[in-house]
Design an enzyme around this catalytic site. Structure first.
Site, short mmCIF file in Angstrom:
data_model
loop_
_atom_site.label_atom_id
_atom_site.label_comp_id
_atom_site.label_asym_id
_atom_site.label_seq_id
_atom_site.Cartn_x
_atom_site.Cartn_y
_atom_site.Cartn_z
N ASP A 44 0.85 -1.20 0.00
CA ASP A 44 0.00 0.00 0.00
C ASP A 44 0.88 1.24 0.00
O ASP A 44 1.69 1.45 0.90
CB ASP A 44 -0.90 0.01 1.24
N TYR A 49 2.74 10.10 -0.70
CA TYR A 49 3.90 9.61 0.05
C TYR A 49 5.20 9.88 -0.69
O TYR A 49 6.29 9.77 -0.10
CB TYR A 49 3.80 8.10 0.31
N LYS A 74 -3.04 5.64 -3.90
CA LYS A 74 -4.09 6.62 -3.62
C LYS A 74 -3.89 7.89 -4.43
O LYS A 74 -2.74 8.31 -4.64
CB LYS A 74 -4.11 6.97 -2.12
N HIS A 107 -7.76 9.52 -1.49
CA HIS A 107 -7.06 9.59 -0.21
C HIS A 107 -7.88 10.26 0.90
O HIS A 107 -7.72 9.93 2.08
CB HIS A 107 -5.75 10.36 -0.41
N ILE A 236 -2.90 -2.62 7.40
CA ILE A 236 -1.72 -2.13 6.66
C ILE A 236 -0.67 -1.63 7.66
O ILE A 236 -0.52 -0.42 7.88
CB ILE A 236 -2.11 -0.99 5.70
N LYS A 238 3.14 -0.71 8.99
CA LYS A 238 4.33 -0.21 8.31
C LYS A 238 5.53 -0.26 9.24
O LYS A 238 5.40 -0.19 10.46
CB LYS A 238 4.13 1.22 7.83
N SER A 239 6.69 -0.42 8.66
CA SER A 239 7.95 -0.35 9.38
C SER A 239 9.06 -0.31 8.35
O SER A 239 8.89 -0.81 7.23
CB SER A 239 8.15 -1.55 10.31
N ARG A 244 11.03 -5.88 12.43
CA ARG A 244 9.63 -5.52 12.69
C ARG A 244 8.74 -5.94 11.52
O ARG A 244 7.60 -6.38 11.70
CB ARG A 244 9.49 -4.02 12.92
N ASN A 248 5.60 -8.41 12.10
CA ASN A 248 4.23 -8.05 11.77
C ASN A 248 3.56 -9.02 10.81
O ASN A 248 2.33 -9.08 10.74
CB ASN A 248 4.18 -6.63 11.18
#
Length: 292
Positions: A44, A49, A74, A107, A236, A238-239, A244, A248
């Site tokens: 995603d 971003y 998005k 978005h 969703i 994130k890292s 991590r 996850n």
């Protein structure tokens, strides 16, 4: 092992995705490469971003067939409008290096400029009809925004990506989504937005979540992701840290009991961590999305 969700148009989507919000562009390719190595098959990103290029680079270098990776991105509010959204698709696919997107979503609802939002969504409908995207959706839409959109468009969104974590679970939004067959997709699914909140508590330090984690020999983050998945939501996390990222994804070998799910449900405070969707306007959050 992984888990999938069937969207309201029959498309199958991996329930657990990897997010790259605020991942610096020069770190994105490495982070996504790590995610793909441990088993993520849903990435995603977003035009806003400014790291779609890194996502595309990692997917190309992974050796995976394009059909194996579900790509979601998005459209930012600066590119709302019918023609503008069609062009936003071209910008995103050019950066990602693909011809077809698996999921393209708006978005923000921008309720103060909703006519442009509706025109943007009509652009998504055209892209869907033309086979250039496989599914379309929205993000941060509250029930009234969904109602207004559905009254003026033809295709029910497949996904609504909203802030959902144990401290802010948005039951009214989830109910509205369910009523229309829309998958609730959680951003900040482990409450990352609470980790550094001044004067507030973090979901990672919550005693209830911590106790459940000890019982299952898992981490609090893994428990929260499992909670999301067992409730039928997409999540969703994130890292940028490989350990991590792997942690996850390691959430498919245990199951929370009904009482544990209910205990986490009761942690909802009703306090939003992110901005109010109604406050997002092109005047306050203008961002020119580059062509390349």
């Amino acid at each position: 092992m992984t888990q999938t969700l069937t969207l309201n148009n029959g498309i199958t989507m991996p329930a657990l995705g990897f997010g790259v919000y605020r991942t610096p562009p020069d770190e994105t390719a490495d982070a996504v490469a790590s995610a793909l190595r441990v088993g993520y098959r849903h990435i995603d990103t977003a035009a806003a971003y400014l790291n779609e290029r890194g996502v595309g680079e990692a997917i190309r270098q992974s050796g995976l067939d394009r059909s194996e990776v579900f790509i979601e991105t998005k459209v930012w509010i600066s590119d709302y409008g019918y023609d503008e959204t069609l062009h936003a698709f071209e910008k995103s696919t050019r950066k990602l290096g693909v011809d077809v997107l698996d999921l393209l979503i708006l978005h923000q609802p921008t309720p103060k400029q909703f006519d442009r939002t509706v025109e943007a969504y009509r652009g998504l409908e055209t892209l869907l009809a033309d086979g250039r995207v496989r599914a379309i959706g929205v993000s941060n839409f509250m029930p009234d925004h969904l109602t207004s959109l559905l009254e003026r468009t033809s295709v029910v969104p497949a996904v609504n990506q909203v802030e959902v974590h144990p401290y802010f679970s948005q039951p009214e939004v989830r109910a509205a989504n369910a009523e229309h067959g829309i998958v609730t997709q959680a951003w900040s699914p482990i409450g990352g937005i609470t980790f550094y909140r001044s004067g507030g508590s973090s979901t990672l330090d919550d005693d209830v979540i911590g106790g459940i984690a000890v019982n299952h020999r898992k981490t609090p983050a893994q428990v929260m992701l499992r909670w999301q998945l067992q409730h039928g939501r997409s999540a969703i996390p994130k890292s940028a840290r490989p350990e991590r990222i792997a942690e996850n994804f390691d959430v498919f070998d245990f199951e929370l009991a009904g009482a544990e799910l209910e205990a986490i449900d009761r942690l909802d405070t009703g306090v939003r961590g992110g901005p109010e969707p109604a406050d997002i306007t092109t005047d306050a959050f203008s961002l020119a999305i580059p062509e390349a």
